[in-house]
Design a protein around this motif. Structure first.
Motif, PDB file in Angstrom:
ATOM      1  N   GLY A 131      21.095  36.885  53.743  1.00 38.88           N
ATOM      2  CA  GLY A 131      21.430  35.567  53.325  1.00 38.88           C
ATOM      3  C   GLY A 131      22.219  35.195  52.594  1.00 38.88           C
ATOM      4  N   SER A 132      21.949  36.059  51.570  1.00 36.65           N
ATOM      5  CA  SER A 132      22.014  35.321  49.904  1.00 36.65           C
ATOM      6  C   SER A 132      22.647  36.288  48.993  1.00 36.65           C
ATOM      7  CB  SER A 132      20.905  35.063  49.239  1.00 36.65           C
ATOM      8  OG  SER A 132      20.913  34.431  48.174  1.00 36.65           O
ATOM      9  N   GLY A 133      23.692  35.785  47.978  1.00 41.24           N
ATOM     10  CA  GLY A 133      24.208  36.910  46.681  1.00 41.24           C
ATOM     11  C   GLY A 133      24.969  37.600  47.162  1.00 41.24           C
ATOM     12  N   ILE A 134      24.110  38.913  46.647  1.00 42.23           N
ATOM     13  CA  ILE A 134      25.004  40.246  47.105  1.00 42.23           C
ATOM     14  C   ILE A 134      25.240  41.213  48.481  1.00 42.23           C
ATOM     15  CG2 ILE A 134      25.116  43.088  46.731  1.00 42.23           C
ATOM     16  CD1 ILE A 134      24.021  41.760  43.981  1.00 42.23           C
ATOM     17  N   ARG A 178      24.804  38.825  51.171  1.00 44.88           N
ATOM     18  CA  ARG A 178      26.138  37.741  52.078  1.00 44.88           C
ATOM     19  C   ARG A 178      27.486  38.024  51.641  1.00 44.88           C
ATOM     20  NH1 ARG A 178      25.322  31.098  51.620  1.00 44.88           N
ATOM     21  NH2 ARG A 178      23.840  32.059  53.109  1.00 44.88           N
ATOM     22  N   ALA A 179      27.951  38.659  50.616  1.00 41.72           N
ATOM     23  CA  ALA A 179      29.378  38.852  49.888  1.00 41.72           C
ATOM     24  C   ALA A 179      29.623  39.963  50.989  1.00 41.72           C
ATOM     25  CB  ALA A 179      29.543  39.227  48.886  1.00 41.72           C
ATOM     26  N   THR A 180      28.724  41.054  50.872  1.00 40.90           N
ATOM     27  CA  THR A 180      28.834  42.609  51.446  1.00 40.90           C
ATOM     28  C   THR A 180      29.021  42.524  52.657  1.00 40.90           C
ATOM     29  OG1 THR A 180      26.850  43.601  49.885  1.00 40.90           O
ATOM     30  CG2 THR A 180      27.149  44.380  52.078  1.00 40.90           C
ATOM     31  N   ALA A 181      27.664  41.611  53.819  1.00 41.83           N
ATOM     32  CA  ALA A 181      28.454  41.148  55.255  1.00 41.83           C
ATOM     33  C   ALA A 181      29.273  40.469  55.304  1.00 41.83           C
ATOM     34  CB  ALA A 181      26.954  39.803  55.443  1.00 41.83           C
ATOM     35  N   ARG A 182      30.167  39.734  54.457  1.00 48.56           N
ATOM     36  CA  ARG A 182      31.629  39.122  54.979  1.00 48.56           C
ATOM     37  C   ARG A 182      32.189  39.845  55.076  1.00 48.56           C
ATOM     38  NH1 ARG A 182      31.559  32.907  52.286  1.00 48.56           N
ATOM     39  NH2 ARG A 182      33.085  32.872  53.788  1.00 48.56           N
ATOM     40  N   ALA A 183      32.223  41.182  53.791  1.00 54.40           N
ATOM     41  CA  ALA A 183      33.316  41.998  53.275  1.00 54.40           C
ATOM     42  C   ALA A 183      33.166  42.909  54.590  1.00 54.40           C
ATOM     43  CB  ALA A 183      32.690  42.971  51.831  1.00 54.40           C
ATOM     44  N   PHE A 184      31.910  43.065  55.078  1.00 55.36           N
ATOM     45  CA  PHE A 184      32.433  44.418  56.285  1.00 55.36           C
ATOM     46  C   PHE A 184      32.814  43.363  57.653  1.00 55.36           C
ATOM     47  CE2 PHE A 184      27.878  46.304  55.001  1.00 55.36           C
ATOM     48  CZ  PHE A 184      28.915  47.956  54.948  1.00 55.36           C
ATOM     49  N   ALA A 185      32.825  42.153  57.837  1.00 52.42           N
ATOM     50  CA  ALA A 185      33.685  41.239  58.425  1.00 52.42           C
ATOM     51  C   ALA A 185      34.667  41.513  58.141  1.00 52.42           C
ATOM     52  CB  ALA A 185      32.834  40.314  59.120  1.00 52.42           C
ATOM     53  N   ALA A 186      35.178  41.466  57.225  1.00 55.51           N
ATOM     54  CA  ALA A 186      36.359  41.583  56.904  1.00 55.51           C
ATOM     55  C   ALA A 186      37.414  42.583  57.443  1.00 55.51           C
ATOM     56  CB  ALA A 186      36.868  40.944  55.668  1.00 55.51           C
ATOM     57  N   GLU A 187      36.415  44.140  57.012  1.00 59.82           N
ATOM     58  CA  GLU A 187      37.542  44.976  57.646  1.00 59.82           C
ATOM     59  C   GLU A 187      37.062  45.601  58.714  1.00 59.82           C
ATOM     60  OE1 GLU A 187      39.099  46.949  56.072  1.00 59.82           O
ATOM     61  OE2 GLU A 187      39.092  45.732  53.895  1.00 59.82           O
ATOM     62  N   ILE A 198      25.312  55.042  55.201  1.00 58.63           N
ATOM     63  CA  ILE A 198      23.948  54.181  54.294  1.00 58.63           C
ATOM     64  C   ILE A 198      24.278  53.847  52.102  1.00 58.63           C
ATOM     65  CG2 ILE A 198      21.902  53.576  53.850  1.00 58.63           C
ATOM     66  CD1 ILE A 198      20.862  55.171  55.994  1.00 58.63           C
ATOM     67  N   VAL A 199      24.561  52.511  51.723  1.00 62.84           N
ATOM     68  CA  VAL A 199      24.386  52.165  50.728  1.00 62.84           C
ATOM     69  C   VAL A 199      23.684  51.606  50.538  1.00 62.84           C
ATOM     70  CG1 VAL A 199      25.582  50.877  49.145  1.00 62.84           C
ATOM     71  CG2 VAL A 199      26.793  52.590  50.906  1.00 62.84           C
ATOM     72  N   ASN A 200      22.214  51.772  49.751  1.00 57.98           N
ATOM     73  CA  ASN A 200      21.197  51.177  48.841  1.00 57.98           C
ATOM     74  C   ASN A 200      21.685  50.355  48.155  1.00 57.98           C
ATOM     75  OD1 ASN A 200      19.867  52.375  51.388  1.00 57.98           O
ATOM     76  ND2 ASN A 200      19.808  54.520  49.952  1.00 57.98           N
ATOM     77  N   ILE A 201      21.520  49.623  47.841  1.00 57.86           N
ATOM     78  CA  ILE A 201      21.300  48.683  46.647  1.00 57.86           C
ATOM     79  C   ILE A 201      19.845  49.261  45.119  1.00 57.86           C
ATOM     80  CG2 ILE A 201      22.240  46.063  45.462  1.00 57.86           C
ATOM     81  CD1 ILE A 201      23.913  47.253  47.371  1.00 57.86           C
ATOM     82  N   GLU A 207      32.609  41.580  44.073  1.00 66.76           N
ATOM     83  CA  GLU A 207      32.651  43.352  43.180  1.00 66.76           C
ATOM     84  C   GLU A 207      31.850  43.806  43.970  1.00 66.76           C
ATOM     85  OE1 GLU A 207      33.166  40.949  39.594  1.00 66.76           O
ATOM     86  OE2 GLU A 207      35.186  41.558  39.664  1.00 66.76           O
ATOM     87  N   VAL A 208      30.613  43.851  43.898  1.00 66.53           N
ATOM     88  CA  VAL A 208      29.519  44.515  44.171  1.00 66.53           C
ATOM     89  C   VAL A 208      30.041  44.775  45.390  1.00 66.53           C
ATOM     90  CG1 VAL A 208      27.180  45.586  44.815  1.00 66.53           C
ATOM     91  CG2 VAL A 208      27.935  43.803  42.813  1.00 66.53           C
TER      92      VAL A 208
END
Ligand SMILES: NC(=O)c1ccc[n+]([C@@H]2O[C@H](COP(=O)([O-])OP(=O)(O)OC[C@H]3O[C@@H](n4cnc5c(N)ncnc54)[C@H](O)[C@@H]3O)[C@@H](O)[C@H]2O)c1
Length: 254
Positions: free
Chosen positions: A16-19, A21-30, A140-143, A224-225
């Motif tokens: 829901g925020s920050g990294i 949210r950007a990751t969720a959007r990047a997954f969807a873009a792929e 799996i990727v752990n932050i 970028e993350v």
């Protein structure tokens, strides 16, 4: 990259925020369908709306990743809703009382950071890997953080939790490599997110301190993350497991 995760299902905690949210959007873009999990429904729903307005597919699941029953339900709901689980980014995390030294931390604050940042990632892996082993594949990727690789003054439980995340990432990678499940960690440097805003609001001198510490001369962007997380989940990273990958503008190279 584009379409590298078509027909796959990805779960992002703290989406829901920050990294996250950007990751969720990047997954969807792929091309992935994304289950966005967060303890904060407002931020989580906003991420789903952003993905849908970009033409992607997503759902929201409310879950506190420090609570076992909620994590079990989160994974079960993602699979029930989307049919499978191919990728997971265990990103939910908190900063703790940054600026407090090791001897000044109190027990409750210490335990809270460990519970969310370390126990939470373990709980997520426990249920995600169970599902992925049944499927015969998963990534799996752990932050973690640069604080999972080097010490970070004023962040004792945070550094402990993130070193722990690197340790359990490598351990799970060894345990499940032969069953088709890859487990990696990404270790972000200082990234411009609401978490960082909270720190610099409380400790105004910190922003310049962080900027001065960046070999690359600027803060990182959440996107970028996200790019590194998504790549690690694609088949392009099929021989990469057990890695703790800094995305830090050169911070830990120094
Ligand atoms: N921002 C940085 O500089 C930085 C650097 C290194 C690592 N990280 C790590 O990246 C991750 C994301 O950080 P961010 O900067 O995007 O933070 P953020 O505060 O912007 O976002 C974190 C999200 O996690 C959610 N969350 C918090 N506790 C949760 C819980 N118990 N269960 C479920 N969701 C929960 C929050 O509601 C929020 O949506 C964290 O693990 C953080 O430690 C951040």
């Amino acid at each position: 990259m584009s379409g590298l995760l078509t027909e796959r299902v990805a779960l992002v905690t703290g989406g829901g925020s920050g990294i996250g949210r950007a990751t969720a959007r990047a997954f969807a873009a792929e091309g992935a369908t994304v289950a966005v999990a967060d303890v904060d429904p407002e931020g989580g729903h906003q991420t789903v709306e952003l993905i849908e307005s970009d033409g992607g597919r997503a759902s929201f699941i409310r879950a506190d990743t420090s609570i076992a029953g909620e994590v079990e339900n989160m994974v079960a709901e993602a699979v029930r809703t989307h049919g499978r689980l191919d990728c997971a980014c265990n990103n939910a995390g908190i900063e703790g009382r940054v600026g407090t030294t090791t001897i000044d931390y109190d027990e409750g604050d210490w335990e809270h950071v460990i519970n969310v940042n370390l126990k939470g990632v373990w709980l997520c892996m426990k249920y995600e890997i169970t599902e992925m082993v049944e499927q015969g594949a998963g990534a799996i990727v752990n932050i973690a953080s640069i604080a999972g690789l080097v010490g970070l003054s004023g962040s004792s439980p945070y550094a402990a939790s993130k070193h722990g995340v690197v340790g359990i990432t490598k351990t799970a990678a060894l345990e499940f490599a032969k069953q088709g499940v890859r487990v990696n960690a990404v270790c972000p440097g200082v990234i411009d997110t609401p978490l960082l805003d909270r720190i610099v609001t409380r400790l105004p001198g910190r922003k310049q301190f962080y900027l001065d510490a960046q070999p690359i001369g600027r803060l990182g962007a959440p996107e970028e993350v996200a790019a590194a997380v998504v790549w690690l989940c694609t088949d392009q990273a099929s021989f990469v497991t057990g890695h703790a990958f800094p995305v830090d503008g050169g911070f830990v190279a120094g």
